[in-house]
Design an enzyme around this catalytic site. Sequence first.
Site, PDB file in Angstrom:
ATOM      1  N   GLY A  48      -4.559   3.972  -2.945  1.00  0.00           N
ATOM      2  CA  GLY A  48      -4.488   4.105  -1.480  1.00  0.00           C
ATOM      3  C   GLY A  48      -3.288   4.954  -1.080  1.00  0.00           C
ATOM      4  N   ARG A 103      -9.391   7.146  -6.162  1.00  0.00           N
ATOM      5  CA  ARG A 103      -9.540   6.145  -7.209  1.00  0.00           C
ATOM      6  C   ARG A 103     -10.415   6.824  -8.271  1.00  0.00           C
ATOM      7  NH1 ARG A 103      -7.091   2.108  -4.122  1.00  0.00           N
ATOM      8  NH2 ARG A 103      -7.705   2.150  -1.943  1.00  0.00           N
ATOM      9  N   ASP A 139      -0.242  -0.868  -8.005  1.00  0.00           N
ATOM     10  CA  ASP A 139      -0.355  -1.546  -9.307  1.00  0.00           C
ATOM     11  C   ASP A 139      -1.510  -1.012 -10.154  1.00  0.00           C
ATOM     12  OD1 ASP A 139      -2.103  -2.673  -7.447  1.00  0.00           O
ATOM     13  OD2 ASP A 139      -2.156  -4.598  -8.471  1.00  0.00           O
ATOM     14  N   GLY A 140      -2.625  -0.647  -9.515  1.00  0.00           N
ATOM     15  CA  GLY A 140      -3.749  -0.095 -10.269  1.00  0.00           C
ATOM     16  C   GLY A 140      -3.350   1.200 -10.960  1.00  0.00           C
ATOM     17  N   THR A 176       2.561   1.816  -1.878  1.00  0.00           N
ATOM     18  CA  THR A 176       1.347   1.176  -1.357  1.00  0.00           C
ATOM     19  C   THR A 176       1.728   0.426  -0.094  1.00  0.00           C
ATOM     20  OG1 THR A 176      -0.213  -0.663  -1.667  1.00  0.00           O
ATOM     21  CG2 THR A 176       1.701  -0.670  -3.100  1.00  0.00           C
ATOM     22  N   ASP A 209       0.586  -2.225   0.806  1.00  0.00           N
ATOM     23  CA  ASP A 209       0.439  -3.672   0.583  1.00  0.00           C
ATOM     24  C   ASP A 209       1.730  -4.357   0.145  1.00  0.00           C
ATOM     25  OD1 ASP A 209      -2.183  -3.114   1.110  1.00  0.00           O
ATOM     26  OD2 ASP A 209      -2.872  -3.317  -0.953  1.00  0.00           O
ATOM     27  N   ASP A 258       2.658  -5.055  -2.756  1.00  0.00           N
ATOM     28  CA  ASP A 258       2.327  -6.096  -3.734  1.00  0.00           C
ATOM     29  C   ASP A 258       2.775  -5.756  -5.151  1.00  0.00           C
ATOM     30  OD1 ASP A 258       0.540  -4.023  -3.992  1.00  0.00           O
ATOM     31  OD2 ASP A 258      -1.246  -5.269  -4.088  1.00  0.00           O
ATOM     32  N   MET A 313      -4.520  -5.237   6.875  1.00  0.00           N
ATOM     33  CA  MET A 313      -4.790  -4.947   5.457  1.00  0.00           C
ATOM     34  C   MET A 313      -3.817  -5.695   4.548  1.00  0.00           C
ATOM     35  SD  MET A 313      -5.797  -0.958   5.063  1.00  0.00           S
ATOM     36  CE  MET A 313      -7.516  -0.476   5.104  1.00  0.00           C
ATOM     37  N   ARG A 322      -5.073  -6.196   0.980  1.00  0.00           N
ATOM     38  CA  ARG A 322      -5.952  -6.532  -0.154  1.00  0.00           C
ATOM     39  C   ARG A 322      -5.906  -8.039  -0.431  1.00  0.00           C
ATOM     40  NH1 ARG A 322      -8.447  -2.970  -3.820  1.00  0.00           N
ATOM     41  NH2 ARG A 322      -7.085  -1.256  -3.274  1.00  0.00           N
ATOM     42  N   GLY A 376       5.094 -12.049  17.295  1.00  0.00           N
ATOM     43  CA  GLY A 376       5.050 -13.390  17.892  1.00  0.00           C
ATOM     44  C   GLY A 376       3.632 -13.938  17.922  1.00  0.00           C
TER      45      GLY A 376
HETATM   46  N1  LIG Z   1      -6.847  -1.344 -15.633  1.00  0.00           N
HETATM   47  C1  LIG Z   1      -6.827  -0.013 -15.440  1.00  0.00           C
HETATM   48  N2  LIG Z   1      -6.908   0.833 -16.487  1.00  0.00           N
HETATM   49  C2  LIG Z   1      -6.881   2.162 -16.306  1.00  0.00           C
HETATM   50  N3  LIG Z   1      -6.762   2.760 -15.107  1.00  0.00           N
HETATM   51  C3  LIG Z   1      -6.682   1.985 -14.019  1.00  0.00           C
HETATM   52  C4  LIG Z   1      -6.703   0.558 -14.120  1.00  0.00           C
HETATM   53  N4  LIG Z   1      -6.604   0.046 -12.870  1.00  0.00           N
HETATM   54  C5  LIG Z   1      -6.540   1.107 -12.036  1.00  0.00           C
HETATM   55  N5  LIG Z   1      -6.572   2.272 -12.718  1.00  0.00           N
HETATM   56  C6  LIG Z   1      -6.558   3.629 -12.166  1.00  0.00           C
HETATM   57  O1  LIG Z   1      -5.676   3.705 -11.048  1.00  0.00           O
HETATM   58  C7  LIG Z   1      -6.432   4.100  -9.885  1.00  0.00           C
HETATM   59  C8  LIG Z   1      -5.813   3.526  -8.652  1.00  0.00           C
HETATM   60  O2  LIG Z   1      -5.841   2.105  -8.712  1.00  0.00           O
HETATM   61  P1  LIG Z   1      -6.119   1.232  -7.405  1.00  0.00           P
HETATM   62  O3  LIG Z   1      -6.029  -0.192  -7.807  1.00  0.00           O
HETATM   63  O4  LIG Z   1      -7.378   1.681  -6.782  1.00  0.00           O
HETATM   64  O5  LIG Z   1      -4.964   1.662  -6.385  1.00  0.00           O
HETATM   65  P2  LIG Z   1      -3.400   1.367  -6.379  1.00  0.00           P
HETATM   66  O6  LIG Z   1      -2.756   2.195  -7.416  1.00  0.00           O
HETATM   67  O7  LIG Z   1      -2.997   1.757  -5.004  1.00  0.00           O
HETATM   68  O8  LIG Z   1      -3.240  -0.120  -6.640  1.00  0.00           O
HETATM   69  C9  LIG Z   1      -7.843   3.632 -10.194  1.00  0.00           C
HETATM   70  O9  LIG Z   1      -8.811   4.305  -9.443  1.00  0.00           O
HETATM   71  C10 LIG Z   1      -7.951   3.969 -11.655  1.00  0.00           C
HETATM   72  O10 LIG Z   1      -8.160   5.348 -11.842  1.00  0.00           O
HETATM   73  O1  LIG Z   2      -9.332   2.848   0.631  1.00  0.00           O
HETATM   74  P1  LIG Z   2     -10.199   1.714   0.272  1.00  0.00           P
HETATM   75  O2  LIG Z   2     -10.866   1.976  -1.039  1.00  0.00           O
HETATM   76  O3  LIG Z   2     -11.119   1.321   1.358  1.00  0.00           O
HETATM   77  O4  LIG Z   2      -9.265   0.450  -0.023  1.00  0.00           O
HETATM   78  C1  LIG Z   2      -8.766  -0.418   0.940  1.00  0.00           C
HETATM   79  C2  LIG Z   2      -7.556  -1.096   0.346  1.00  0.00           C
HETATM   80  O5  LIG Z   2      -6.531  -0.128   0.190  1.00  0.00           O
HETATM   81  C3  LIG Z   2      -5.341  -0.582   0.801  1.00  0.00           C
HETATM   82  O6  LIG Z   2      -5.274  -0.005   2.091  1.00  0.00           O
HETATM   83  C4  LIG Z   2      -4.159  -0.128   0.008  1.00  0.00           C
HETATM   84  O7  LIG Z   2      -4.237  -0.694  -1.298  1.00  0.00           O
HETATM   85  P2  LIG Z   2      -3.719   0.077  -2.581  1.00  0.00           P
HETATM   86  O8  LIG Z   2      -2.449   0.763  -2.195  1.00  0.00           O
HETATM   87  O9  LIG Z   2      -3.519  -0.989  -3.612  1.00  0.00           O
HETATM   88  O10 LIG Z   2      -4.748   1.059  -2.969  1.00  0.00           O
HETATM   89  C5  LIG Z   2      -5.519  -2.100   0.901  1.00  0.00           C
HETATM   90  O11 LIG Z   2      -4.706  -2.681   1.897  1.00  0.00           O
HETATM   91  C6  LIG Z   2      -6.993  -2.199   1.191  1.00  0.00           C
HETATM   92  O12 LIG Z   2      -7.515  -3.444   0.804  1.00  0.00           O
END
Ligand SMILES: Nc1ncnc2c1ncn2[C@@H]1O[C@H](COP(=O)(O)OP(=O)(O)O)[C@@H](O)[C@H]1O
Ligand SMILES: O=P(O)(O)OC[C@H]1O[C@](O)(COP(=O)(O)O)[C@@H](O)[C@@H]1O
Length: 329
Positions: free
Chosen positions: A11, A72, A103-104, A126, A128, A130, A170, A172, A186
């Site tokens: 994101g 993604r 984190d992804g 991000t 979030d 998180d 938002m 997640r 508030g």
């Molecule tokens: N377990 C995983 N192994 C390999 N690549 C991953 C994994 N999780 C996420 N990714 C890669 O990182 C991208 C972004 O992760 P995502 O969770 O969608 O967003 P964010 O990085 O904001 O948390 C994913 O589309 C994928 O390409």
């Molecule tokens: O852009 P998408 O795929 O609709 O994802 C929505 C998600 O992305 C976020 O806006 C940001 O999350 P990440 O930074 O982990 O990708 C979350 O708050 C929400 O749940």
Amino acid sequence: MKRIALITSGGDAPGMNAAIRSIVLACHEQDIQCLGFFHGYNGLMHDEFKELTVDLVAPIIQFGGTILKSARCKEMHQNSGVEQVASTLTRHSIDALIVVGGDGSFRGMMALQPYWQGHLIGIPATIDNDLACTDKTIGFATAVSTATHAIDKIRDTANAFERVFIVEVMGRHSGHIAFNVGLATGAEAILSFENCDSKNLEQVQADLINQIQSQRQHNHSGFVIVLAENLWPGGPHGLQAALRETAHIESAVCVLGYIQRGGNPCPEDRILATELGIEAVRAAKNRSGVMVGKVHGQISINCIIRATEQSKPVDQALRLAYNQICQLT
Ligand SMILES: Nc1ncnc2c1ncn2[C@@H]1O[C@H](COP(=O)(O)OP(=O)(O)O)[C@@H](O)[C@H]1O
Ligand SMILES: O=P(O)(O)OC[C@H]1O[C@](O)(COP(=O)(O)O)[C@@H](O)[C@@H]1O
């Protein structure tokens, strides 16, 4: 170190451009070439890149989104995709890859580690918030500010019409945005993972109905519920129907959605992104598999496994403050 590759992934978050700028300026100062790959890991898979120059990044600090685009990338979940990314990095003789994301995206770096020998550095970005090992992620402060201003406006109508509003924010599966925004506006109620037992939402609903009914007896203002996304079955409309069916309480729903992800980064995010960008380039020289963050005002470099696997609960003090405010109002 001669060449760095850079992606923004997951994101988008306000401040990603400020991070790109800072990385490129730090590289320039140290005579390091910086290649920006587009669309997150997709760009590394399909060799879609541009050399990032000082001229290109000079005017971008104030803009939301990311000039490198974000995405993604499903293929990263398979070894063949990860191998393809590794082969692009090797082909371009990249010494270090900096990933600006959540984190992804960091799990993507972990998947890459066995396939590529270069240095892997993460910058937490991000809305979030998180990710552990950093007090705040890039984009979070702006998202909180944007949502706060939006709810301030909703509040005017809530008060004018003495109406219950359910505002979905938002996050997640984390309640950092919900709690910060709820306290800042508030809100009469904050419903999030941290203070609602998802296995006992009937009780949460009963308490909420009591709260609304008792407020109605005492004053005639609006009642704003800040609801974390993904908490309530059927989302805010599910809660709206439940209030109507069980207690004849009418409410209006407002989903803030992507408004929270866009817009110019606030000064705090620009500054954080600038600091972390500089530190990431410094770390890239001799560290790998780490995330650069800021803890208690100090730069902190931690293993990406820790940053992604360790949970980052909403600050206990925030939750206590909310409970106290609820008792006083
Ligand atoms: N377990 C995983 N192994 C390999 N690549 C991953 C994994 N999780 C996420 N990714 C890669 O990182 C991208 C972004 O992760 P995502 O969770 O969608 O967003 P964010 O990085 O904001 O948390 C994913 O589309 C994928 O390409
Ligand atoms: O852009 P998408 O795929 O609709 O994802 C929505 C998600 O992305 C976020 O806006 C940001 O999350 P990440 O930074 O982990 O990708 C979350 O708050 C929400 O749940």
